[in-house]
Design a protein around this motif. Sequence first.
Motif, PDB file in Angstrom:
ATOM      1  N   GLN A  18       0.833  -1.204   0.000  1.00  0.00           N
ATOM      2  CA  GLN A  18       0.000   0.000   0.000  1.00  0.00           C
ATOM      3  C   GLN A  18       0.869   1.255   0.000  1.00  0.00           C
ATOM      4  O   GLN A  18       0.559   2.250  -0.662  1.00  0.00           O
ATOM      5  N   LEU A  21       1.936   2.010  -3.467  1.00  0.00           N
ATOM      6  CA  LEU A  21       0.810   2.550  -4.238  1.00  0.00           C
ATOM      7  C   LEU A  21       0.582   4.021  -3.873  1.00  0.00           C
ATOM      8  O   LEU A  21       0.433   4.880  -4.744  1.00  0.00           O
ATOM      9  N   TYR A  32      -2.644  13.624 -12.771  1.00  0.00           N
ATOM     10  CA  TYR A  32      -3.526  12.457 -12.962  1.00  0.00           C
ATOM     11  C   TYR A  32      -4.689  12.757 -13.914  1.00  0.00           C
ATOM     12  O   TYR A  32      -4.937  12.002 -14.859  1.00  0.00           O
ATOM     13  N   TYR A  42      -9.886   8.331 -20.487  1.00  0.00           N
ATOM     14  CA  TYR A  42     -10.546   7.697 -19.342  1.00  0.00           C
ATOM     15  C   TYR A  42     -11.997   8.182 -19.245  1.00  0.00           C
ATOM     16  O   TYR A  42     -12.240   9.357 -18.962  1.00  0.00           O
ATOM     17  N   GLY A  67     -12.789   5.591  -2.917  1.00  0.00           N
ATOM     18  CA  GLY A  67     -11.627   5.601  -3.807  1.00  0.00           C
ATOM     19  C   GLY A  67     -11.765   6.774  -4.765  1.00  0.00           C
ATOM     20  O   GLY A  67     -11.566   6.648  -5.973  1.00  0.00           O
ATOM     21  N   LEU A  72     -12.703  13.044  -9.952  1.00  0.00           N
ATOM     22  CA  LEU A  72     -13.344  13.058 -11.280  1.00  0.00           C
ATOM     23  C   LEU A  72     -14.816  12.640 -11.187  1.00  0.00           C
ATOM     24  O   LEU A  72     -15.678  13.205 -11.867  1.00  0.00           O
ATOM     25  N   ILE A  90      -7.650   6.480   0.403  1.00  0.00           N
ATOM     26  CA  ILE A  90      -6.545   6.217   1.331  1.00  0.00           C
ATOM     27  C   ILE A  90      -5.412   7.238   1.150  1.00  0.00           C
ATOM     28  O   ILE A  90      -4.631   7.477   2.068  1.00  0.00           O
ATOM     29  N   SER A  91      -5.338   7.860  -0.022  1.00  0.00           N
ATOM     30  CA  SER A  91      -4.221   8.763  -0.336  1.00  0.00           C
ATOM     31  C   SER A  91      -4.558  10.205   0.035  1.00  0.00           C
ATOM     32  O   SER A  91      -5.472  10.802  -0.551  1.00  0.00           O
ATOM     33  N   MET A  94      -4.166  12.504  -3.108  1.00  0.00           N
ATOM     34  CA  MET A  94      -5.287  12.493  -4.055  1.00  0.00           C
ATOM     35  C   MET A  94      -6.478  13.237  -3.436  1.00  0.00           C
ATOM     36  O   MET A  94      -7.147  14.026  -4.115  1.00  0.00           O
ATOM     37  N   ALA A 110      -9.320   6.871   4.469  1.00  0.00           N
ATOM     38  CA  ALA A 110      -9.561   5.537   5.032  1.00  0.00           C
ATOM     39  C   ALA A 110      -9.153   4.473   4.031  1.00  0.00           C
ATOM     40  O   ALA A 110      -9.108   4.710   2.822  1.00  0.00           O
ATOM     41  N   SER A 113      -9.982  -1.534   2.308  1.00  0.00           N
ATOM     42  CA  SER A 113      -9.784  -2.975   2.527  1.00  0.00           C
ATOM     43  C   SER A 113     -10.032  -3.347   3.984  1.00  0.00           C
ATOM     44  O   SER A 113      -9.996  -4.524   4.339  1.00  0.00           O
ATOM     45  N   VAL A 130     -15.156   3.961  -8.614  1.00  0.00           N
ATOM     46  CA  VAL A 130     -14.728   3.905 -10.020  1.00  0.00           C
ATOM     47  C   VAL A 130     -13.201   3.854 -10.083  1.00  0.00           C
ATOM     48  O   VAL A 130     -12.514   4.662  -9.456  1.00  0.00           O
ATOM     49  N   GLY A 131     -12.694   2.896 -10.820  1.00  0.00           N
ATOM     50  CA  GLY A 131     -11.250   2.849 -11.067  1.00  0.00           C
ATOM     51  C   GLY A 131     -10.430   2.228  -9.953  1.00  0.00           C
ATOM     52  O   GLY A 131      -9.205   2.178 -10.045  1.00  0.00           O
ATOM     53  N   THR A 132     -11.075   1.740  -8.929  1.00  0.00           N
ATOM     54  CA  THR A 132     -10.364   1.314  -7.717  1.00  0.00           C
ATOM     55  C   THR A 132     -10.376  -0.205  -7.536  1.00  0.00           C
ATOM     56  O   THR A 132      -9.524  -0.752  -6.830  1.00  0.00           O
ATOM     57  N   HIS A 137      -4.887  -2.773  -6.339  1.00  0.00           N
ATOM     58  CA  HIS A 137      -5.575  -1.710  -5.609  1.00  0.00           C
ATOM     59  C   HIS A 137      -6.427  -2.340  -4.502  1.00  0.00           C
ATOM     60  O   HIS A 137      -5.879  -2.823  -3.521  1.00  0.00           O
ATOM     61  N   VAL A 138      -7.731  -2.354  -4.704  1.00  0.00           N
ATOM     62  CA  VAL A 138      -8.632  -2.850  -3.650  1.00  0.00           C
ATOM     63  C   VAL A 138      -9.327  -4.114  -4.147  1.00  0.00           C
ATOM     64  O   VAL A 138      -9.863  -4.139  -5.270  1.00  0.00           O
TER      65      VAL A 138
HETATM   66  C1  LIG Z   1      -7.288   4.847 -10.437  1.00  0.00           C
HETATM   67  S1  LIG Z   1      -7.616   5.842  -9.033  1.00  0.00           S
HETATM   68  C2  LIG Z   1      -9.362   6.158  -9.289  1.00  0.00           C
HETATM   69  C3  LIG Z   1      -9.758   7.469  -8.688  1.00  0.00           C
HETATM   70  C4  LIG Z   1     -11.125   7.989  -9.100  1.00  0.00           C
HETATM   71  N1  LIG Z   1     -12.194   7.196  -8.557  1.00  0.00           N
HETATM   72  C5  LIG Z   1     -11.220   8.088 -10.601  1.00  0.00           C
HETATM   73  O1  LIG Z   1     -12.063   7.404 -11.194  1.00  0.00           O
HETATM   74  O2  LIG Z   1     -10.451   8.850 -11.183  1.00  0.00           O
HETATM   75  C6  LIG Z   1      -7.622   4.689  -7.700  1.00  0.00           C
HETATM   76  C7  LIG Z   1      -7.757   5.331  -6.335  1.00  0.00           C
HETATM   77  O3  LIG Z   1      -7.910   4.289  -5.371  1.00  0.00           O
HETATM   78  C8  LIG Z   1      -7.277   4.713  -4.189  1.00  0.00           C
HETATM   79  N2  LIG Z   1      -6.995   3.556  -3.340  1.00  0.00           N
HETATM   80  C9  LIG Z   1      -6.075   2.583  -3.546  1.00  0.00           C
HETATM   81  N3  LIG Z   1      -6.104   1.694  -2.547  1.00  0.00           N
HETATM   82  C10 LIG Z   1      -7.050   2.120  -1.667  1.00  0.00           C
HETATM   83  C11 LIG Z   1      -7.543   1.626  -0.434  1.00  0.00           C
HETATM   84  N4  LIG Z   1      -7.052   0.488   0.115  1.00  0.00           N
HETATM   85  N5  LIG Z   1      -8.523   2.309   0.188  1.00  0.00           N
HETATM   86  C12 LIG Z   1      -9.033   3.459  -0.363  1.00  0.00           C
HETATM   87  N6  LIG Z   1      -8.603   3.973  -1.535  1.00  0.00           N
HETATM   88  C13 LIG Z   1      -7.628   3.307  -2.192  1.00  0.00           C
HETATM   89  C14 LIG Z   1      -6.018   5.404  -4.686  1.00  0.00           C
HETATM   90  O4  LIG Z   1      -5.451   6.227  -3.707  1.00  0.00           O
HETATM   91  C15 LIG Z   1      -6.563   6.163  -5.894  1.00  0.00           C
HETATM   92  O5  LIG Z   1      -6.962   7.456  -5.545  1.00  0.00           O
END
Ligand SMILES: C[S@@+](CC[C@H](N)C(=O)[O-])C[C@H]1O[C@@H](n2cnc3c(N)ncnc32)[C@H](O)[C@@H]1O
Length: 211
Positions: A18, A21, A32, A42, A67, A72, A90-91, A94, A110, A113, A130-132, A137-138
């Motif tokens: 993590q 990441l 981004y 995207y 996430g 976006l 979590i970031s 971001m 938070a 996971s 979305v995207g997570t 990732h998760v």
């Molecule tokens: C590809 S980005 C997608 C962000 C946004 N939803 C979008 O569509 O643009 C993935 C996001 O998941 C977050 N992420 C990764 N692992 C996570 C976790 N365990 N808990 C919460 N967020 C997490 C990352 O920090 C990142 O901001």
Amino acid sequence: MSGSNLELWKATYDAETQDQLNDAYKLWCTDYDRDCVQGMGYVGPMTACRMLDTYLESPESRVLDAGCGTGLVGQVLSKHGYGRVDAMDISKDMLQVAKEKDVYNKFFQADMSEPLEVLNDDTYDASICVGTFTYKHVGPEAFNELIRVTKPGGYVCFTIRDGAYQEYGYRKRMHELEADNQWELLEMAKQDYLIKEGVTAKFCVYRVGNC
Ligand SMILES: C[S@@+](CC[C@H](N)C(=O)[O-])C[C@H]1O[C@@H](n2cnc3c(N)ncnc32)[C@H](O)[C@@H]1O
């Protein structure tokens, strides 16, 4: 996309921890949006929000963007008229970019996971993620908490990147939760995700059960 940002994008799919990441997103957060939207085409946020919007009855609905990244999804929901959207990621880097967009009410840092202790049961009319759900990732362990914080009869809308869908056990867990009446599948569609990269994703909407 610059060569170094291409490396950062790849680093988000290769992270072994993590921390790795989070470090990748820390370096990538300011570029981004441009890299994803203009660079890779995207369209995940637009498509997922459009889907969720067809189910939600009112722009007064409370929505959790899990996430949320740089926001976006929040921006698209705001364009659809939703003004009661909370952001969780979590970031902190971001989240900071997301804050500057002024499209969210509350922010939570938070780990999806883990149990989301900051959020009460049955709080949201919908959760969107979305995207997570993707490589490194998760994983599917996060579905339970999205169900818990969403009201019975509310919606959980998410994307799963094709490729990771079967490999990471999402599909198996989705079926288990359906069999357990935790949620009911309303819609699942394979759609464009990163158009310029030729990547597709599953876009899903579930209704949370009365359990
Ligand atoms: C590809 S980005 C997608 C962000 C946004 N939803 C979008 O569509 O643009 C993935 C996001 O998941 C977050 N992420 C990764 N692992 C996570 C976790 N365990 N808990 C919460 N967020 C997490 C990352 O920090 C990142 O901001």
